[in-house]
Design a protein around this motif. Structure first.
Motif, mmCIF file in Angstrom:
data_model
loop_
_atom_site.group_PDB
_atom_site.id
_atom_site.type_symbol
_atom_site.label_atom_id
_atom_site.label_comp_id
_atom_site.label_asym_id
_atom_site.label_seq_id
_atom_site.Cartn_x
_atom_site.Cartn_y
_atom_site.Cartn_z
ATOM 1 N N VAL A 142 6.029 4.796 0.478
ATOM 2 C CA VAL A 142 5.759 6.049 1.178
ATOM 3 C C VAL A 142 5.802 7.193 0.171
ATOM 4 N N LYS A 178 8.344 12.757 11.371
ATOM 5 C CA LYS A 178 7.796 12.263 10.100
ATOM 6 C C LYS A 178 8.690 11.164 9.512
ATOM 7 N N THR A 198 0.847 -1.189 0.000
ATOM 8 C CA THR A 198 0.000 0.000 0.000
ATOM 9 C C THR A 198 0.885 1.242 0.000
ATOM 10 N N LYS A 233 1.514 4.752 1.626
ATOM 11 C CA LYS A 233 1.243 5.586 2.800
ATOM 12 C C LYS A 233 1.740 6.992 2.498
ATOM 13 N N GLU A 234 0.974 7.999 2.905
ATOM 14 C CA GLU A 234 1.381 9.379 2.621
ATOM 15 C C GLU A 234 1.812 10.097 3.894
ATOM 16 N N VAL A 235 2.905 10.837 3.772
ATOM 17 C CA VAL A 235 3.412 11.671 4.861
ATOM 18 C C VAL A 235 3.419 13.098 4.332
ATOM 19 N N ASN A 249 5.624 -1.213 2.961
ATOM 20 C CA ASN A 249 4.746 -0.296 2.235
ATOM 21 C C ASN A 249 5.556 0.783 1.530
ATOM 22 N N ASN A 308 8.005 7.895 11.316
ATOM 23 C CA ASN A 308 6.785 7.245 10.815
ATOM 24 C C ASN A 308 7.037 6.587 9.461
ATOM 25 N N ALA A 309 7.701 7.296 8.575
ATOM 26 C CA ALA A 309 7.986 6.757 7.241
ATOM 27 C C ALA A 309 8.895 5.525 7.348
ATOM 28 N N PHE A 346 6.729 2.627 8.149
ATOM 29 C CA PHE A 346 5.967 2.189 6.972
ATOM 30 C C PHE A 346 6.840 1.395 6.012
ATOM 31 N N GLU A 382 7.670 -2.095 7.166
ATOM 32 C CA GLU A 382 6.539 -3.017 7.022
ATOM 33 C C GLU A 382 6.332 -3.446 5.574
#
Length: 176
Positions: free
Chosen positions: A122, A108, A90, A92-94, A120, A111-112, A115, A118
């Motif tokens: 970004v 930020k 998927t 994911k947007e930051v 995903n 968090n990225a 992601f 995992e």
């Protein structure tokens, strides 16, 4: 022996096969050659098995003598295994800003990092409002710094690009 009405995605069996001649594969997997459909049906009925068309687009079509229920079970089992081994990725947007503070950028990035770890993708984006559009260079620097911080877990898929009022970059997880 079965005479089940099939959906379009299922195989044709027994009396549903309308071709004059077919290439026949025996129950043990041996090639029996090209025979008439009626002859193949007779051979299947003698062994108390079904005639199943496995390759309808071939010339002549390829059919096999098998137990239909067992063949459908094996097919479903293979599809389930294939689905299990697929990985859904998927995006994911930051969201960042051109005048972001160091601590906020670190948050930020953290968090990225999660992601990307995992598996995903970004997308980091900066939206320029009003007079901020004059300072797209600042946005480019922020996105470059963001990507540099994540280079150990993510590779750049799409370099920083300004599309209208939004500048974005896409990172994908690196292969281990």
């Amino acid at each position: 022996m079965h005479n089940i009405s099939n959906n379009k995605n299922e195989l044709q069996i027994n009396n549903e096969i309308n071709d004059k001649e077919i290439r026949l594969i025996g129950a043990d997997g041996t090639m029996l050659g090209i025979v008439s459909t009626s002859e193949a049906l007779e051979m299947a009925f003698q062994k108390n098995l079904d005639l199943v068309k496995i390759s309808p687009n071939a010339v002549p079509p390829v059919c096999k003598i098998v137990d239909y229920n067992k063949a459908m079970y094996e097919k479903a089992k293979k599809e389930k295994e294939a689905k299990k081994s697929q990985k859904l990725v998927t995006l994911k947007e930051v969201r960042l800003s051109a005048k972001i503070e160091e601590h906020d950028l670190d948050f930020k990035v953290k968090n990225a990092y999660k992601f990307l770890s995992e598996g995903n993708k970004v997308k980091a984006s900066i939206r320029f409002k009003g007079r901020q559009q004059k300072y797209t260079d600042d946005g480019y620097e922020v996105l470059s710094k963001f990507a540099e911080s994540l280079k150990e877990v993510g590779a750049i898929d799409k370099a920083p690009l300004l599309e209208g009022r939004v500048m974005s970059i896409i990172l994908s997880p690196q292969k281990p």
